[in-house]
Design a protein around this motif. Structure first.
Motif, PDB file in Angstrom:
ATOM      1  N   THR A  34      -9.530  -4.256  -0.772  1.00 19.33           N
ATOM      2  CA  THR A  34      -8.532  -4.385  -1.840  1.00 19.33           C
ATOM      3  C   THR A  34      -7.902  -3.045  -2.230  1.00 19.33           C
ATOM      4  N   PHE A  35      -8.674  -1.974  -2.201  1.00 24.63           N
ATOM      5  CA  PHE A  35      -8.199  -0.660  -2.647  1.00 24.63           C
ATOM      6  C   PHE A  35      -8.125   0.349  -1.505  1.00 24.63           C
ATOM      7  N   THR A  36      -7.146   1.250  -1.601  1.00 25.09           N
ATOM      8  CA  THR A  36      -7.125   2.476  -0.812  1.00 25.09           C
ATOM      9  C   THR A  36      -7.222   3.632  -1.799  1.00 25.09           C
ATOM     10  N   ILE A  37      -7.931   4.680  -1.402  1.00 26.10           N
ATOM     11  CA  ILE A  37      -8.191   5.792  -2.305  1.00 26.10           C
ATOM     12  C   ILE A  37      -7.296   6.979  -1.963  1.00 26.10           C
ATOM     13  N   GLN A  38      -6.681   7.542  -2.994  1.00 35.63           N
ATOM     14  CA  GLN A  38      -5.825   8.719  -2.856  1.00 35.63           C
ATOM     15  C   GLN A  38      -6.338   9.822  -3.798  1.00 35.63           C
ATOM     16  N   SER A  39      -5.678  10.964  -3.792  1.00 32.15           N
ATOM     17  CA  SER A  39      -6.154  12.130  -4.544  1.00 32.15           C
ATOM     18  C   SER A  39      -5.506  12.262  -5.922  1.00 32.15           C
ATOM     19  N   SER A  46       0.840  -1.192   0.000  1.00 33.17           N
ATOM     20  CA  SER A  46       0.000   0.000   0.000  1.00 33.17           C
ATOM     21  C   SER A  46       0.878   1.247   0.000  1.00 33.17           C
ATOM     22  N   ILE A  47       0.260   2.383  -0.276  1.00 34.74           N
ATOM     23  CA  ILE A  47       0.994   3.645  -0.209  1.00 34.74           C
ATOM     24  C   ILE A  47       1.428   3.932   1.223  1.00 34.74           C
ATOM     25  N   GLN A  48       0.612   3.534   2.197  1.00 31.98           N
ATOM     26  CA  GLN A  48       1.004   3.729   3.594  1.00 31.98           C
ATOM     27  C   GLN A  48       2.256   2.916   3.915  1.00 31.98           C
ATOM     28  N   GLN A  49       2.326   1.685   3.427  1.00 31.66           N
ATOM     29  CA  GLN A  49       3.520   0.867   3.631  1.00 31.66           C
ATOM     30  C   GLN A  49       4.737   1.510   2.972  1.00 31.66           C
ATOM     31  N   LEU A  50       4.540   2.058   1.781  1.00 29.65           N
ATOM     32  CA  LEU A  50       5.637   2.725   1.085  1.00 29.65           C
ATOM     33  C   LEU A  50       6.116   3.924   1.891  1.00 29.65           C
ATOM     34  N   PHE A  51       5.189   4.722   2.386  1.00 26.42           N
ATOM     35  CA  PHE A  51       5.554   5.885   3.201  1.00 26.42           C
ATOM     36  C   PHE A  51       6.328   5.444   4.440  1.00 26.42           C
ATOM     37  N   TYR A  71      -6.445 -12.710  -6.606  1.00 24.77           N
ATOM     38  CA  TYR A  71      -5.026 -12.975  -6.392  1.00 24.77           C
ATOM     39  C   TYR A  71      -4.492 -12.318  -5.114  1.00 24.77           C
ATOM     40  N   ASN A  72      -5.411 -11.788  -4.319  1.00 22.05           N
ATOM     41  CA  ASN A  72      -5.046 -11.170  -3.041  1.00 22.05           C
ATOM     42  C   ASN A  72      -3.977 -10.094  -3.231  1.00 22.05           C
ATOM     43  N   MET A  73      -4.211  -9.222  -4.186  1.00 17.39           N
ATOM     44  CA  MET A  73      -3.283  -8.133  -4.492  1.00 17.39           C
ATOM     45  C   MET A  73      -3.937  -6.793  -4.165  1.00 17.39           C
ATOM     46  N   HIS A  74      -3.230  -5.968  -3.418  1.00 13.01           N
ATOM     47  CA  HIS A  74      -3.733  -4.643  -3.050  1.00 13.01           C
ATOM     48  C   HIS A  74      -3.418  -3.644  -4.155  1.00 13.01           C
ATOM     49  N   ALA A  75      -4.240  -2.593  -4.266  1.00 14.05           N
ATOM     50  CA  ALA A  75      -3.974  -1.516  -5.219  1.00 14.05           C
ATOM     51  C   ALA A  75      -4.487  -0.194  -4.650  1.00 14.05           C
ATOM     52  N   GLU A  76      -4.061   0.889  -5.277  1.00  9.38           N
ATOM     53  CA  GLU A  76      -4.473   2.243  -4.896  1.00  9.38           C
ATOM     54  C   GLU A  76      -5.142   2.904  -6.091  1.00  9.38           C
ATOM     55  N   ILE A  77      -6.157   3.709  -5.811  1.00 13.49           N
ATOM     56  CA  ILE A  77      -6.805   4.465  -6.883  1.00 13.49           C
ATOM     57  C   ILE A  77      -6.705   5.955  -6.567  1.00 13.49           C
ATOM     58  N   PRO A 130       8.536  -6.118  -3.447  1.00 11.70           N
ATOM     59  CA  PRO A 130       7.332  -5.283  -3.351  1.00 11.70           C
ATOM     60  C   PRO A 130       6.975  -4.656  -4.688  1.00 11.70           C
ATOM     61  N   VAL A 131       5.690  -4.470  -4.913  1.00  9.64           N
ATOM     62  CA  VAL A 131       5.207  -3.746  -6.082  1.00  9.64           C
ATOM     63  C   VAL A 131       3.998  -2.931  -5.643  1.00  9.64           C
ATOM     64  N   LEU A 132       3.944  -1.682  -6.095  1.00  7.05           N
ATOM     65  CA  LEU A 132       2.798  -0.828  -5.798  1.00  7.05           C
ATOM     66  C   LEU A 132       1.966  -0.703  -7.069  1.00  7.05           C
ATOM     67  N   ILE A 133       0.711  -1.131  -7.005  1.00  2.84           N
ATOM     68  CA  ILE A 133      -0.198  -1.102  -8.150  1.00  2.84           C
ATOM     69  C   ILE A 133      -1.132   0.100  -7.995  1.00  2.84           C
ATOM     70  N   THR A 134      -1.171   0.968  -8.994  1.00  4.18           N
ATOM     71  CA  THR A 134      -2.009   2.163  -8.906  1.00  4.18           C
ATOM     72  C   THR A 134      -2.890   2.320 -10.139  1.00  4.18           C
TER      73      THR A 134
END
Length: 278
Positions: free
Chosen positions: A150-155, A69-74, A110-116, A87-91
């Motif tokens: 599955t998703f976290t929302i960003q701006s 997640s973006i939080q993990q990246l931060f 596939y139990n993969m997280h992503a950000e929108i 690690p891979v960040l999917i956006t």
């Protein structure tokens, strides 16, 4: 006494072996993938078919990539917290309905997280009427709430996903610098007030609708300036994303983190090769 000693040695070996596979070197590369819209039987630089998307995600999973997640990246960039191996960040950008209808079930499978990164003004409640029915349909807040697993929302800004003419006569992203608005060139103060109010509004609405505050922004069209970066930071964002088609490393500027544009025509193997060469 031998059993406790043997047990202690065994536990230590497990702990150290687990830490050895964690990701944390400052020179390690992290690929950040950028998608937009999914559509059946269509593949190009911004659109991918669900079949090809599943092939890519399946290939990433089988190759040992772990979505973060973006939080993990931060937390990794700022607090030295370890990431999982590979690690891979999917956006995704914009907030298209296809993310809900087509991408969501595949990522969940596939139990993969992503950000929108959503254009916040274009995300409505189910009972609201869209003003522009000619654009590609976007998701609703209810659908975004449904995808929390599955998703976290960003701006992607409140409503600045467009281009304006700058003072030098060139066309650029609306957040880049003082621009002509209704035929009049903004002052620096007017520009700053316009952009920071947009940034803050996007954060406030996401928090009101979803219950958490976004920490990241992707600049429209990947276009950003030093002034826009300062405004993003002043608005409370912690990370900002551009498009330089390369993986990031720990020492990169947190407000100009590069993403890799995924081509819908890429096979899973070709995507792995693209990541490897980034």
């Amino acid at each position: 006494m031998k059993r406790p000693i043997v047990f202690l040695i065994l536990m230590c070996s497990i702990i150290f072996s687990n830490s050895s596979i964690a990701f944390g070197s400052g020179n390690d590369k992290i690929p950040i993938l950028m998608y937009h819209h999914l559509k059946k039987s269509l593949n190009n630089n911004v659109v991918i078919s669900p079949d090809n998307f599943e092939n890519q995600i399946k290939t990433l999973k089988e190759a040992g990539y772990n979505s973060i997640s973006i939080q993990q990246l931060f937390d990794y960039l700022n607090e030295n917290k370890l990431l999982p191996q590979n690690p891979v960040l999917i956006t995704f950008d914009d907030g298209y309905l296809s993310n809900y209808e087509l991408a969501y079930p595949i990522l969940k499978k596939y139990n993969m997280h992503a950000e929108i990164f959503v254009i916040v003004s274009q995300i409505l409640e189910n009972n609201e009427i869209k003003s522009n029915t000619n654009e590609i349909p976007k998701m609703t807040w209810e659908q975004l709430r449904e995808m929390r697993d599955t998703f976290t929302i960003q701006s992607h800004t409140w409503n600045s996903h467009n281009k304006l003419v700058l003072g030098n006569g060139k066309l650029s992203g609306a957040v880049y610098g003082p621009s002509y608005i209704k035929g009049t060139l903004e002052t620096k103060k007017m520009y700053e007030e316009r952009v920071i109010s947009d940034f803050i509004r996007s954060k406030e609405v996401i928090k009101a609708k979803l219950g958490y505050e976004p920490i990241a922004i992707s600049y429209p069209f990947g276009i950003v300036s030093n002034e826009a970066i300062k405004l993003a930071e002043a608005a409370g964002f912690k990370l900002g994303f551009v498009i330089n088609n390369k993986s990031i490393v720990k020492d990169d500027n947190p407000f100009t983190l590069s993403r890799i544009t995924v081509n819908g025509n890429d096979t899973g193997i070709e995507l792995l090769e693209k990541i490897k060469n980034s």
